[in-house]
Design a protein around this motif. Structure first.
Motif: not given
Length: 428
Positions: A312-336
């Motif tokens: 249907v026409a209300t389904e959108a196509f596009g993108g954006g940007g975000g942030y991943a956290v490394g497997a060995d990152a400290p908990a403070e990474a998510v807090d930041f």
């Protein structure tokens, strides 16, 4: 992959800018470590241009002031250099504590390699603040592996004056109406569509949207699992695109045209030499930079529905940007990240026109009238599909771009496009 597109987005719209919150943020309850124990979080981002670079530096200072035991190592890297550097590091089996991601197939590969942390539990208390469309590129098997900061969608940007000259009273709602309007524009001596055929990624938007409208979102997701793009609905997407191509709707020399060059796709529309282009939310800015821009004559409409299609026409196509956290990152990474994505400061960035809303209730903060139309469409979207050259593994995404470009150039049939994409997908 559409690397050029992402560079254009960065330069034209200062995309992917994260804004932080004040020193009244998350309260510093990131881990069980003593407050005096020093922790360093390395953050790879692409904020090399102003005002993004200065905004990020200020946010880091604010967070560090509220969390004296935490040092945020802010590492801004130019867009293309970032991709190359990240590829080198991840190939060695490592990842930064926090790094920019566009989600989709590349993020999935990093997850499979054990490089990315599952942050489902860590974000459970605040992930509900995001819109469903913004989250979709970062969720795999109902788990969160990154958080969104920006989002956008592709649609038709059109010249209202040229539409009126051709006797078109309102934008088309169906594919049949769209083809009729293309014919009306041609009959009025107006080039209907500008296309950067040389760069390939703009052409893939047409096939992707037609696949969405005809086969539906679930079919696209399933194709990513069973690697089969030869089903009738995908072939039909190519056939519908060929209907458009056969009308010869594009500007002269489109196969050699770039996107943001002085004689490219954006300038052709911005200078009033073509009636429309299918492009992301950055289009108005690039049309003005590469050409004159259309001012009040610029309008936007979503990709039409296809009669009998599952989408249907209300389904959108596009993108954006975000942030991943490394497997060995400290908990403070998510807090930041939580600190950076709280409503007050993120909304300030939206108000400044730097990014589009990813948090519920932010859409009213969009001041630019063109971006406001896109923001409203995203808020009301009933589904969201990431760019196919990001949603699928890189080689598959590249084949989508290449094969669709060949279809538009007349060197591949709709059936051959489907078979070529399938062959690459099955070899991955």
């Amino acid at each position: 992959m559409s690397l050029t597109r992402r560079g254009v987005v960065l330069l034209a719209a200062t995309a992917l800018v994260l804004a932080g919150c004040s020193s009244e943020g998350s309260g510093g309850e990131a881990s069980d470590k003593p407050a005096s124990e020093k922790v360093t979080v390395e953050w790879w981002n692409i904020f090399t241009a102003e005002p993004s670079k200065s905004i990020m530096a200020e946010r880091v200072k604010e967070y560090e002031a509220a969390h004296p035991n935490v040092t945020i190592k802010n590492v801004p890297i130019e867009n293309e250099a970032f991709k190359a550097k990240l590829a080198t590091v991840t190939q060695s089996g490592k990842a930064p504590d926090i790094f920019a991601t566009w989600g989709g197939g590349m993020l999935q590969q990093q997850i499979d390699a054990g490089l990315v942390k599952d942050i489902t539990a860590d974000t459970q208390s605040w992930v509900g603040n995001f819109t469903p469309a913004a989250l979709s590129a970062y969720q795999f098997d109902a788990k969160m592996y990154a958080v969104p900061n920006d989002i956008g969608m592709v649609g038709f940007w059109y010249n209202k004056a040229l539409f009126a000259k051709a006797g078109i009273a309102q934008p088309p709602a169906t594919w049949s109406e769209y083809l009729d309007d293309v014919k009306k524009l041609k009959a009025a001596g107006i080039t209907p569509i500008a296309l950067a055929g040389k760069e390939k990624w703009p052409g893939h938007y047409y096939w992707a949207y037609l696949a969405m409208r005809i086969a539906g979102l679930d079919a696209l997701k399933q194709a990513g699992v069973d690697h089969d793009f030869t089903k009738p609905d995908f072939v039909s997407a190519g056939e519908h695109l060929k209907q458009l191509v056969d009308l010869q709707p594009f500007q002269k020399g489109f196969l050699g045209a770039g996107y943001s060059t002085p004689d490219g796709q954006a300038a052709t529309v911005g200078n009033g030499k073509a009636a429309m282009e299918l492009m992301g939310q950055w289009a108005p800015s690039v049309e003005s930079d590469a050409g004159k821009g259309l001012g009040d004559d610029l309008g936007f409409f979503p990709f039409p529905s296809v009669e009998g299609g599952k989408g249907v026409a209300t389904e959108a196509f596009g993108g954006g940007g975000g942030y991943a956290v490394g497997a060995d990152a400290p908990a403070e990474a998510v807090d930041f990240l939580k600190y950076m994505l709280e409503m007050p400061q993120h909304t300030k960035a939206v108000e400044a026109g730097i990014i589009l809303p990813v948090l519920k209730g932010e859409e009213s903060a969009v001041k630019d009238p063109n971006l406001a139309v896109v923001a409203k469409a995203l808020v009301s979207a009933t589904g969201f599909q990431l760019y196919l050259d990001q949603a699928y593994p890189p080689a598959v995404g590249q084949e989508v771009n290449d094969s669709v470009a060949a279809l538009i150039a007349g060197s591949k049939s709709p059936d051959e496009v489907a078979k070529s994409i399938t062959e690459v997908a099955k070899s991955e």
